[in-house]
Design a protein around this motif. Sequence first.
Motif, mmCIF file in Angstrom:
data_model
loop_
_atom_site.group_PDB
_atom_site.id
_atom_site.type_symbol
_atom_site.label_atom_id
_atom_site.label_comp_id
_atom_site.label_asym_id
_atom_site.label_seq_id
_atom_site.Cartn_x
_atom_site.Cartn_y
_atom_site.Cartn_z
ATOM 1 N N LEU A 1 1.025 -1.026 -0.373
ATOM 2 C CA LEU A 1 0.264 0.328 -0.069
ATOM 3 C C LEU A 1 0.722 1.370 -0.027
ATOM 4 C CD1 LEU A 1 -2.544 1.134 0.226
ATOM 5 C CD2 LEU A 1 -2.208 1.149 2.690
ATOM 6 N N GLU A 2 2.188 1.252 0.741
ATOM 7 C CA GLU A 2 3.164 2.465 0.618
ATOM 8 C C GLU A 2 3.427 3.065 -0.625
ATOM 9 O OE1 GLU A 2 6.514 4.193 0.290
ATOM 10 O OE2 GLU A 2 6.632 1.728 0.478
ATOM 11 N N ALA B 1 10.671 14.923 -0.882
ATOM 12 C CA ALA B 1 11.203 14.920 0.128
ATOM 13 C C ALA B 1 10.235 15.068 1.253
ATOM 14 C CB ALA B 1 10.886 17.017 -0.663
ATOM 15 N N LEU B 2 9.110 15.438 0.717
ATOM 16 C CA LEU B 2 8.079 15.631 2.299
ATOM 17 C C LEU B 2 7.441 14.011 2.771
ATOM 18 C CD1 LEU B 2 4.425 17.308 0.773
ATOM 19 C CD2 LEU B 2 5.682 17.168 2.770
ATOM 20 N N PHE B 3 8.006 12.835 2.259
ATOM 21 C CA PHE B 3 8.139 11.276 2.714
ATOM 22 C C PHE B 3 9.051 11.364 3.560
ATOM 23 C CE2 PHE B 3 9.970 7.051 2.381
ATOM 24 C CZ PHE B 3 9.152 6.659 2.849
ATOM 25 N N THR B 4 10.121 11.929 3.611
ATOM 26 C CA THR B 4 11.426 11.675 4.557
ATOM 27 C C THR B 4 10.751 12.162 6.161
ATOM 28 O OG1 THR B 4 12.296 14.073 3.966
ATOM 29 C CG2 THR B 4 13.282 12.436 3.448
ATOM 30 N N ILE B 5 9.641 12.416 6.084
ATOM 31 C CA ILE B 5 9.004 12.730 7.760
ATOM 32 C C ILE B 5 8.934 11.294 8.440
ATOM 33 C CG2 ILE B 5 7.378 15.072 6.890
ATOM 34 C CD1 ILE B 5 5.494 13.048 7.604
ATOM 35 N N TYR B 6 8.944 9.891 7.527
ATOM 36 C CA TYR B 6 9.542 8.470 8.314
ATOM 37 C C TYR B 6 9.927 8.731 9.317
ATOM 38 C CZ TYR B 6 12.232 5.649 5.800
ATOM 39 O OH TYR B 6 13.295 5.201 5.770
ATOM 40 N N ASP C 1 -2.677 17.273 -2.300
ATOM 41 C CA ASP C 1 -2.079 15.907 -2.591
ATOM 42 C C ASP C 1 -0.657 15.428 -1.960
ATOM 43 O OD1 ASP C 1 -3.277 16.028 -5.273
ATOM 44 O OD2 ASP C 1 -1.812 17.220 -6.768
ATOM 45 N N ALA C 2 -0.461 16.797 -1.088
ATOM 46 C CA ALA C 2 1.090 16.150 0.285
ATOM 47 C C ALA C 2 0.268 15.032 0.453
ATOM 48 C CB ALA C 2 0.949 17.313 0.854
ATOM 49 N N ILE C 3 -1.104 14.539 1.087
ATOM 50 C CA ILE C 3 -1.812 13.999 1.826
ATOM 51 C C ILE C 3 -1.457 12.309 1.626
ATOM 52 C CG2 ILE C 3 -4.031 13.054 0.397
ATOM 53 C CD1 ILE C 3 -5.207 13.058 3.023
ATOM 54 N N PHE C 4 -0.556 12.478 0.207
ATOM 55 C CA PHE C 4 -0.346 11.173 -0.717
ATOM 56 C C PHE C 4 1.215 10.772 -0.229
ATOM 57 C CE2 PHE C 4 -3.709 11.728 -3.430
ATOM 58 C CZ PHE C 4 -4.732 11.034 -4.055
ATOM 59 N N PRO C 5 2.156 11.430 -0.870
ATOM 60 C CA PRO C 5 3.145 11.021 0.608
ATOM 61 C C PRO C 5 3.293 11.129 1.827
ATOM 62 C CG PRO C 5 3.561 13.287 -1.102
ATOM 63 C CD PRO C 5 1.722 12.520 -1.057
ATOM 64 N N THR D 1 3.628 7.634 6.430
ATOM 65 C CA THR D 1 3.244 7.124 7.629
ATOM 66 C C THR D 1 2.793 5.368 7.705
ATOM 67 O OG1 THR D 1 1.675 8.908 8.691
ATOM 68 C CG2 THR D 1 0.965 6.924 9.267
ATOM 69 N N CYS D 2 2.553 4.994 6.882
ATOM 70 C CA CYS D 2 2.834 3.780 6.218
ATOM 71 C C CYS D 2 4.174 2.984 6.395
ATOM 72 C CB CYS D 2 2.323 3.082 4.731
ATOM 73 S SG CYS D 2 0.044 3.572 5.287
#
Length: 291
Positions: free
Chosen positions: A83-84, A102-107, A152-156, A161-162
């Motif tokens: 899913l991720e 770039a947004l994904f790097t919060i994980y 659209d930032a909800i996707f990354p 989170t996943c």
Amino acid sequence: MSRSSPFFGTALMIGATFIFAMQDGISRHLAGTYNVFMIVMIRYWIFAAFVILMSMRRKGGLARAIRSERPRLQIFRGALLALEVLLMITAFVRMGLVDAPALFTIYPLLVTALSGPILGERVGWRRWASVAVGFAGVLVILRPGSGIFTFDAIFPLTSATCFALYGLLNRYVARFDGAEVTFFYTGVAGAVVTTLAGVWFWEPMLPGDWLWMLLLCATSISSHFLLIKAYEAAEASAIQPFAYLQLPFSAVLGVLIFGDVVLPNVVLGAAIVVGAGLFTLMRARRVASRP
């Protein structure tokens, strides 16, 4: 090598992030021509075939690979990763291959925040500080105010989170199952999920692009195996700062292969990220040396 080794876990994490950067580059190349859901589906087909064949060749065969003390959790973990990937590919399509990663790097921050309540790990203030400094380096790269925080930032963000939960579950299931069992469920459960999503988008591929597809599959298999072994070797929160290295790795790949331009803020941010990772490694060495 001992089961609890922060140095070995760090090396595995760095290797995984480097291969992840290569994987993103190949995905970027293929996604310019073919539907991304089909690309992910084929990748998981080969991934699943590989883990099944590998399990059959080992002592005990498939019966041993399937035998998990937490089978439902293993299935959920494998499906969560699939899913991720689908969410992140959607983010690539809607936001591009710069803003979405770039947004994904919060994980890694999410991993650190959740490693206490989920895994019961103790996260000291120095480790929090190193992750925060690494995240500050990411902000330098992003240049706040650049306007990427759209709907659209909800996707990354959801993808991050996943992936954070997936990483923590890797560490958790390592308490019950070996890496081979976890690897098996990663491929098989993911193949089921991606087939349900991607079978509707099938299109023929050129022979030359099948070679790129096979290379993408090889990077997917090796990177996730390294990640699983990294979480077996070290605490999840201890090796998270090194996950930020995917950004400078991707930047180098972008310059050499795709002709991207690296701005001064990217160089400065990457230096901050690497510095935070090195501090964490030195701290882990000091703690390990105590009686």
